[in-house]
Design a protein around this motif. Structure first.
Motif, mmCIF file in Angstrom:
data_model
loop_
_atom_site.group_PDB
_atom_site.id
_atom_site.type_symbol
_atom_site.label_atom_id
_atom_site.label_comp_id
_atom_site.label_asym_id
_atom_site.label_seq_id
_atom_site.Cartn_x
_atom_site.Cartn_y
_atom_site.Cartn_z
ATOM 1 N N HIS A 49 0.799 -1.233 0.000
ATOM 2 C CA HIS A 49 0.000 0.000 0.000
ATOM 3 C C HIS A 49 0.829 1.278 0.000
ATOM 4 O O HIS A 49 0.262 2.368 0.108
ATOM 5 N N ALA A 50 2.147 1.168 -0.145
ATOM 6 C CA ALA A 50 2.985 2.366 -0.071
ATOM 7 C C ALA A 50 2.869 3.239 -1.309
ATOM 8 O O ALA A 50 2.976 4.466 -1.217
ATOM 9 N N ALA A 97 -2.740 3.213 6.843
ATOM 10 C CA ALA A 97 -1.763 2.956 7.902
ATOM 11 C C ALA A 97 -0.669 2.022 7.396
ATOM 12 O O ALA A 97 0.527 2.234 7.675
ATOM 13 N N GLU A 98 -1.042 1.006 6.651
ATOM 14 C CA GLU A 98 -0.045 0.087 6.100
ATOM 15 C C GLU A 98 0.867 0.802 5.114
ATOM 16 O O GLU A 98 2.085 0.583 5.095
ATOM 17 N N GLY A 99 0.302 1.677 4.298
ATOM 18 C CA GLY A 99 1.119 2.409 3.332
ATOM 19 C C GLY A 99 2.059 3.400 3.993
ATOM 20 O O GLY A 99 3.203 3.576 3.546
ATOM 21 N N LEU A 100 1.616 4.051 5.058
ATOM 22 C CA LEU A 100 2.474 4.986 5.776
ATOM 23 C C LEU A 100 3.679 4.270 6.374
ATOM 24 O O LEU A 100 4.800 4.808 6.405
ATOM 25 N N ASP A 101 3.466 3.056 6.824
ATOM 26 C CA ASP A 101 4.565 2.250 7.358
ATOM 27 C C ASP A 101 5.550 1.884 6.257
ATOM 28 O O ASP A 101 6.752 2.186 6.330
ATOM 29 N N ALA A 102 5.055 1.266 5.196
ATOM 30 C CA ALA A 102 5.938 0.785 4.133
ATOM 31 C C ALA A 102 6.634 1.927 3.404
ATOM 32 O O ALA A 102 7.804 1.816 3.016
ATOM 33 N N GLY A 103 5.942 3.035 3.225
ATOM 34 C CA GLY A 103 6.521 4.130 2.465
ATOM 35 C C GLY A 103 7.671 4.820 3.156
ATOM 36 O O GLY A 103 8.537 5.409 2.489
ATOM 37 N N ARG A 136 -5.621 12.651 13.820
ATOM 38 C CA ARG A 136 -4.655 12.230 14.848
ATOM 39 C C ARG A 136 -5.225 11.157 15.764
ATOM 40 O O ARG A 136 -4.566 10.163 16.067
ATOM 41 N N ASP A 137 -6.454 11.327 16.217
ATOM 42 C CA ASP A 137 -7.042 10.362 17.154
ATOM 43 C C ASP A 137 -7.303 9.009 16.514
ATOM 44 O O ASP A 137 -7.179 7.974 17.186
ATOM 45 N N VAL A 138 -7.674 9.007 15.244
ATOM 46 C CA VAL A 138 -8.084 7.746 14.621
ATOM 47 C C VAL A 138 -6.976 7.069 13.828
ATOM 48 O O VAL A 138 -7.106 5.909 13.469
ATOM 49 N N LEU A 139 -5.869 7.796 13.568
ATOM 50 C CA LEU A 139 -4.814 7.172 12.775
ATOM 51 C C LEU A 139 -3.449 7.322 13.446
ATOM 52 O O LEU A 139 -2.838 6.330 13.854
ATOM 53 N N ASP A 141 -2.376 8.317 16.395
ATOM 54 C CA ASP A 141 -2.234 7.794 17.751
ATOM 55 C C ASP A 141 -2.269 6.276 17.799
ATOM 56 O O ASP A 141 -1.842 5.674 18.805
ATOM 57 N N LYS A 142 -2.763 5.642 16.729
ATOM 58 C CA LYS A 142 -2.851 4.183 16.698
ATOM 59 C C LYS A 142 -1.693 3.533 15.953
ATOM 60 O O LYS A 142 -1.610 2.306 15.891
ATOM 61 N N LEU A 143 -0.829 4.347 15.365
ATOM 62 C CA LEU A 143 0.369 3.801 14.733
ATOM 63 C C LEU A 143 1.362 3.388 15.811
ATOM 64 O O LEU A 143 1.431 3.985 16.887
ATOM 65 N N SER A 144 2.159 2.369 15.503
ATOM 66 C CA SER A 144 3.171 1.941 16.465
ATOM 67 C C SER A 144 4.235 3.012 16.618
ATOM 68 O O SER A 144 4.396 3.885 15.749
#
Length: 641
Positions: A49-50, A97-103, A136-139, A141-144
């Motif tokens: 998803h990046a 969220a998956e794309g933000l991690d991989a990217g 921020r509250d829904v994305l 803050d929930k990222l590792s």
């Protein structure tokens, strides 16, 4: 490589003409379109998803940049959707969220280029930062912690970077403001410098020049007005935000007063300026006025303008059969591509969905739609900064701008005319001829080789409301331009080349309703460079029902005894064959005055054209009796030099 999934399906609720009597569009329609656009784009996302590799040609920055651009701009749309409905958009949050991690994972060979590595990434970083701040509250803050640290490190590469002194300064401001809010490094000096540049570009009554040139366009709305308000939401207690709140809010409200008069009865925004492939991003300032509370427009008018734009484009092919936004105005039109345009670029239209960040019970969604100014009656407005005079006619919904102050250049510069900036006229119903040398709303000298002069670098002589007749004027030392084939990428300005000076041409536009009286004064004609004078009218498609005519006015100055219709028999952004009526001199022009009446509109405008006439004692009468004294016009618009 992109993943392969089934094509998304668009399911729309019934139109609601009680809540939305003009468009039928409700918040549920906007949500349905947003979800469809997101699901359609995600079909072309990579497995992690990046990156979103949309089909189409790449920009000059290459496929890595374009894939990030598609992710970031659709993420901006997703963030508006999540902010306004956090409970119902979990599927969107998980995908991005998956794309933000991989990217941002430095170990990923397909990671994004950082803003420190690639200029275009500076633009996309702003969309990511704004989107994360809104959700921020829904994305966020929930990222590792690992992913948050990756994102912070990626964003931090903007610190100390140079940004061009245009709307781009906001991309650095919002990224570093976001960094400050999540414990990252940031530079107050960067933010302060960006704000200073922003203020230096202010030209009055809500209008900004996009750089040091006379570059006025939709960036006033979707950049210079939107980002200050989003920034204020990101850092509401920042002393700079508090100190600027009133002035930034007043500038937005002033701009919206003008912007409402620049929307046609068909829902189209004014067709002028670069980056028009962003289409309904022009709705963003109307939404941000509601988001911030800095607006004098009623919520019903704000939603009418915004929904009208969305409806206008989606009814005319802005989305293709795959549910993707095309690069064009109506449908796909490669000729609108600029150097920075990739397949993901049109998704800056996501800004037009900003209203979805407002909850369903917000007044902008619950108020009954109200008519646009053009739907209430004829409109007249002078906008000083860009040198525009605005005439809208309720009978056909056409809004016309006569332009004597904008050319994406500075006075005395000799470059080719930019088709999207330097024409004498723009409207909500006609698309400019995209060739630089053209009869489109033109006053040109044509030499023996058939080459036309350009007006860029002209002097704006002012504007006035003469008892209901609007007037403005400009003076140009015209030039024949031999364009340099290595002039560089197209970022909106006229193309450079070798200039040969032509005569001096002063042009006055006197407008009332659908009719313009165009007065022209020519000085400096030379027997060594003989040239005919030609005046062109409005460009319309051969299949259009609009009337576009230009006629000489007997009794004012020298004779215009030649005429015709110029045609470009190839597709353009709104049709298949462009036609422009023109009149001119049969032989070489001589120093003197010339006059024409020019009209664009529906069938009713023909009576306005037929009724316009020259009376005795230098009085010119419009069909409804409005009159202007021509004897004082040239005295009023004296050149300053």
């Amino acid at each position: 490589m992109p993943t392969t999934t089934s094509r998304a399906v668009l399911t729309l609720p019934p139109l609601d003409h009680e809540l939305s009597p003009h468009t039928g569009q409700t918040r549920e329609h906007w949500c349905a379109y947003a979800d469809y656009l997101l699901r359609s784009a995600q079909r072309f996302g990579t497995a992690d998803h990046a990156n979103i590799h949309l089909p189409g040609a790449n920009s000059v920055y290459g496929p890595r940049s374009d894939a990030l651009e598609a992710f970031a701009r659709t993420f901006l749309l997703a963030s508006f959707r999540m902010a306004g409905d956090p409970e119902g958009t979990g599927w969107i949050a998980q995908w991005y969220a998956e794309g933000l991690d991989a990217g941002t994972n430095p170990a990923n060979p397909d990671r994004w280029p950082t803003p420190g590595e690639l200029g275009q990434a500076k633009v996309e970083a702003a969309s990511l930062a704004v989107g994360l701040a809104l959700t921020r509250d829904v994305l966020w803050d929930k990222l590792s912690q690992r992913v948050q640290e990756q994102l912070i490190a990626w964003f931090e590469t903007v610190i100390g970077e140079e940004y061009p002194p245009i709307n781009w300064v906001w991309f650095q401001i919002v990224v570093e403001t976001f960094l400050a809010s999540v414990g990252g490094r940031y530079s107050d000096a960067d933010i302060d410098a960006g704000l200073a540049i922003h203020d230096s570009l202010y030209r009055g009554h809500g209008w900004f020049a996009d750089g040091p040139e006379r570059a006025y366009d939709h960036y006033n709305g979707w950049a210079f007005q939107v980002y200050p308000q989003l920034w204020a939401l990101m850092a509401p207690t920042d002393p700079r935000v508090l100190a600027r709140s009133t002035v930034d809010g007043e500038r937005l409200a002033d701009y919206l007063d003008d912007a409402a008069d620049l929307v046609g009865g068909n829902g189209a925004p004014l067709i002028q300026g670069r980056s028009l492939i962003y289409r309904f991003a022009a709705a963003a300032p109307f939404w941000v006025g509601e988001l911030s509370g800095h607006t004098r427009l009623s919520p019903g008018v704000a939603r009418r303008a915004s929904s009208g734009m969305l409806d206008y484009f989606l009814r005319r092919g802005a989305m293709n059969d795959d549910g993707l936004l095309t690069l064009g105005w109506h449908g796909e039109f490669p000729g609108m591509r600029q150097a920075y345009s990739g397949a993901g670029s049109p998704y800056w239209a996501a800004k037009g969905f900003l209203g979805l960040a407002l909850p369903a019970d917000h007044r902008v969604w619950t108020a009954v739609e109200e008519p646009l100014p053009i739907e209430v009656g004829n409109t007249r407005r002078l906008i000083a900064a860009p040198g525009w005079q605005v005439d809208g006619t309720a009978a056909d919904g056409v809004v016309r701008v006569r332009n004597h102050g904008t050319d994406h250049a500075n006075p005395s510069v000799a470059v080719a005319d930019s088709p999207l900036y330097a024409r004498l006229g723009y409207s909500t119903h006609t698309f400019p001829d995209l060739e630089s040398e053209s009869l489109d709303n033109a006053v040109v000298l044509v030499n023996e080789a058939g080459e036309m002069t350009h007006r860029t670098g002209f002097e704006f002589l002012g504007q006035a409301n003469l008892a209901g007749v609007l007037a403005s004027a400009s003076r140009a030392t015209t030039n024949w331009i031999t364009i340099n084939p290595d002039a560089g990428p197209d970022h909106g300005s006229g193309v450079a080349g070798t200039a040969v000076s032509g005569p001096e041409v002063t042009t006055v536009s006197l407008t009332h309703g659908a009719v313009e009286l165009r007065l022209v004064r020519v000085r400096g004609c030379s027997p060594e460079l003989p040239a005919t004078l030609q005046m062109g009218g409005w460009p319309v498609d051969a299949e259009s029902t609009l009337i576009s005519e230009i006629r000489p006015v007997a009794g004012i100055g020298s004779t215009l005894d030649d005429s015709g219709t110029w045609s470009r028999t190839s597709p353009h952004p709104m049709g298949e064959c462009l036609k422009i009526p023109w009149i001119g001199t049969a032989g070489a022009a001589v120093d003197g005055d010339y006059a024409a009446v020019v009209v664009l509109g529906g069938e009713g405008c023909r009576a306005e054209l037929d009724g316009a006439r020259l009376g005795g004692d230098d009085q010119f009468y419009f069909a409804d009796g409005a009159v202007v004294d021509l004897a004082v016009i040239w005295e009023r618009f004296q050149p300053t030099g």
